[in-house]
Write a protein that holds these residues in place. Structure first.
Motif, PDB file in Angstrom:
ATOM      1  N   PRO A  23       0.817  -1.229   0.000  1.00 12.56           N
ATOM      2  CA  PRO A  23       0.000   0.000   0.000  1.00 12.56           C
ATOM      3  C   PRO A  23       0.846   1.272   0.000  1.00 12.56           C
ATOM      4  O   PRO A  23       0.506   2.247  -0.681  1.00 12.56           O
ATOM      5  N   THR A  24       1.945   1.270   0.726  1.00 11.47           N
ATOM      6  CA  THR A  24       2.808   2.451   0.777  1.00 11.47           C
ATOM      7  C   THR A  24       3.467   2.688  -0.571  1.00 11.47           C
ATOM      8  O   THR A  24       3.501   3.810  -1.078  1.00 11.47           O
ATOM      9  N   LYS A  25       4.001   1.634  -1.186  1.00 15.41           N
ATOM     10  CA  LYS A  25       4.640   1.783  -2.493  1.00 15.41           C
ATOM     11  C   LYS A  25       3.636   2.258  -3.540  1.00 15.41           C
ATOM     12  O   LYS A  25       3.939   3.148  -4.348  1.00 15.41           O
ATOM     13  N   GLU A  26       2.442   1.680  -3.528  1.00 20.61           N
ATOM     14  CA  GLU A  26       1.439   2.094  -4.508  1.00 20.61           C
ATOM     15  C   GLU A  26       1.037   3.554  -4.287  1.00 20.61           C
ATOM     16  O   GLU A  26       0.907   4.323  -5.251  1.00 20.61           O
ATOM     17  N   ALA A  27       0.872   3.963  -3.041  1.00 22.74           N
ATOM     18  CA  ALA A  27       0.512   5.359  -2.762  1.00 22.74           C
ATOM     19  C   ALA A  27       1.567   6.319  -3.297  1.00 22.74           C
ATOM     20  O   ALA A  27       1.245   7.349  -3.905  1.00 22.74           O
ATOM     21  N   TRP A  28       2.844   5.986  -3.105  1.00 16.06           N
ATOM     22  CA  TRP A  28       3.916   6.860  -3.595  1.00 16.06           C
ATOM     23  C   TRP A  28       4.001   6.861  -5.112  1.00 16.06           C
ATOM     24  O   TRP A  28       4.243   7.894  -5.732  1.00 16.06           O
ATOM     25  N   LEU A  29       3.807   5.706  -5.749  1.00 20.22           N
ATOM     26  CA  LEU A  29       3.817   5.663  -7.214  1.00 20.22           C
ATOM     27  C   LEU A  29       2.699   6.535  -7.786  1.00 20.22           C
ATOM     28  O   LEU A  29       2.921   7.315  -8.713  1.00 20.22           O
ATOM     29  N   ARG A  30       1.511   6.426  -7.199  1.00 25.29           N
ATOM     30  CA  ARG A  30       0.376   7.223  -7.684  1.00 25.29           C
ATOM     31  C   ARG A  30       0.614   8.706  -7.408  1.00 25.29           C
ATOM     32  O   ARG A  30       0.318   9.567  -8.245  1.00 25.29           O
ATOM     33  N   HIS A  31       1.158   9.014  -6.247  1.00 28.94           N
ATOM     34  CA  HIS A  31       1.454  10.396  -5.874  1.00 28.94           C
ATOM     35  C   HIS A  31       2.454  11.017  -6.853  1.00 28.94           C
ATOM     36  O   HIS A  31       2.367  12.201  -7.186  1.00 28.94           O
ATOM     37  N   ALA A  32       3.399  10.214  -7.335  1.00 30.31           N
ATOM     38  CA  ALA A  32       4.428  10.695  -8.267  1.00 30.31           C
ATOM     39  C   ALA A  32       3.941  10.711  -9.712  1.00 30.31           C
ATOM     40  O   ALA A  32       4.692  11.053 -10.612  1.00 30.31           O
ATOM     41  N   GLY A  33       2.686  10.327  -9.941  1.00 30.79           N
ATOM     42  CA  GLY A  33       2.129  10.399 -11.279  1.00 30.79           C
ATOM     43  C   GLY A  33       2.281   9.141 -12.109  1.00 30.79           C
ATOM     44  O   GLY A  33       2.001   9.152 -13.305  1.00 30.79           O
ATOM     45  N   CYS A  34       2.709   8.050 -11.527  1.00 36.11           N
ATOM     46  CA  CYS A  34       2.826   6.774 -12.246  1.00 36.11           C
ATOM     47  C   CYS A  34       1.506   6.019 -12.076  1.00 36.11           C
ATOM     48  O   CYS A  34       1.203   5.535 -10.993  1.00 36.11           O
ATOM     49  N   ASN A  35       0.731   5.930 -13.167  1.00 37.92           N
ATOM     50  CA  ASN A  35      -0.584   5.292 -13.093  1.00 37.92           C
ATOM     51  C   ASN A  35      -0.617   3.944 -13.805  1.00 37.92           C
ATOM     52  O   ASN A  35      -1.686   3.432 -14.109  1.00 37.92           O
ATOM     53  N   LEU A  36       0.553   3.391 -14.073  1.00 34.18           N
ATOM     54  CA  LEU A  36       0.623   2.073 -14.707  1.00 34.18           C
ATOM     55  C   LEU A  36       0.093   0.996 -13.759  1.00 34.18           C
ATOM     56  O   LEU A  36       0.235   1.117 -12.535  1.00 34.18           O
ATOM     57  N   PRO A  37      -0.481  -0.073 -14.312  1.00 33.15           N
ATOM     58  CA  PRO A  37      -0.838  -1.204 -13.458  1.00 33.15           C
ATOM     59  C   PRO A  37       0.430  -1.758 -12.800  1.00 33.15           C
ATOM     60  O   PRO A  37       1.508  -1.757 -13.402  1.00 33.15           O
TER      61      PRO A  37
END
Length: 194
Positions: A23-37
């Motif tokens: 969950p933490t990694k996904e939150a940071w990826l989304r926060h940084a603009g990476c919306n890839l699956p």
């Protein structure tokens, strides 16, 4: 790593990430603009790819420079924050809720923290909350863990104490000192004595 991969992200159909604190990694990826699956990678997984760009840890062998830290802050969308005038908060980064590497004696240590210390579970914060908290912190301490990765995003001048329970690579002291913090490391015995 996202900065290094940015030229290829629009050609990618997914991002493969090591399975750990998902969950933490996904939150940071989304926060940084990476919306890839995201395809989560476990230690015994095997995949076949037509093409693969691979990024190893970026701080094992080198100290991130000011340019790299500036870019990290840009990707994390936290800008060039200034320390607040009321930067007085002292934070203990708790691992009590962590599923990996639990530390039996942490609760006893927390009960003996000096008056005024706050206990924060960084896994419960959004990326934006973690960055904002960094502008208010004067002192930051905890047992070695992912909460220390936020140090590269915080304004300089935090006094940091990282407690190791096992021998670890100097990832966080390297990031911390490059970001302008004063970082100390202590090794704890099995009973929590530091």
């Amino acid at each position: 790593k996202l900065t290094a991969l940015r030229p290829w992200l629009d050609q990618a159909d997914r991002i493969v990430v090591q399975r750990y604190i998902e969950p933490t990694k996904e939150a940071w990826l989304r926060h940084a603009g990476c919306n890839l699956p995201i395809q989560w990678l476990s230690s015994l997984d095997h995949f076949t790819f037509d093409e693969l760009v691979f990024c190893a840890p970026i701080v094992n062998d080198c100290r991130p420079g000011l340019g790299a830290l500036r870019r990290l802050r840009e990707v994390a969308r936290c800008g060039e924050a200034e320390p607040r005038a009321d930067r007085t908060r002292c934070i203990w980064a708790s691992r009590l809720g962590a599923h990996a590497r639990p530390v039996e004696w942490e609760q006893r240590l927390i009960e003996n923290l000096p008056s005024g210390w706050e206990v924060v579970d960084f896994a419960a914060l959004t990326p934006a909350q973690a960055v904002e908290l960094g502008s208010e912190i004067r002192a930051f301490a905890g047992i070695h863990g992912a909460a220390f990765s936020n140090l590269g995003l915080w304004v300089p001048g935090v006094k940091v104490l990282e407690v190791y329970t096992t021998k670890e690579p100097p990832w966080y002291p390297t990031i911390s000192m490059s970001a302008g913090h004063e970082h100390f490391v202590k090794f704890a015995k099995d009973d929590g004595a530091i």
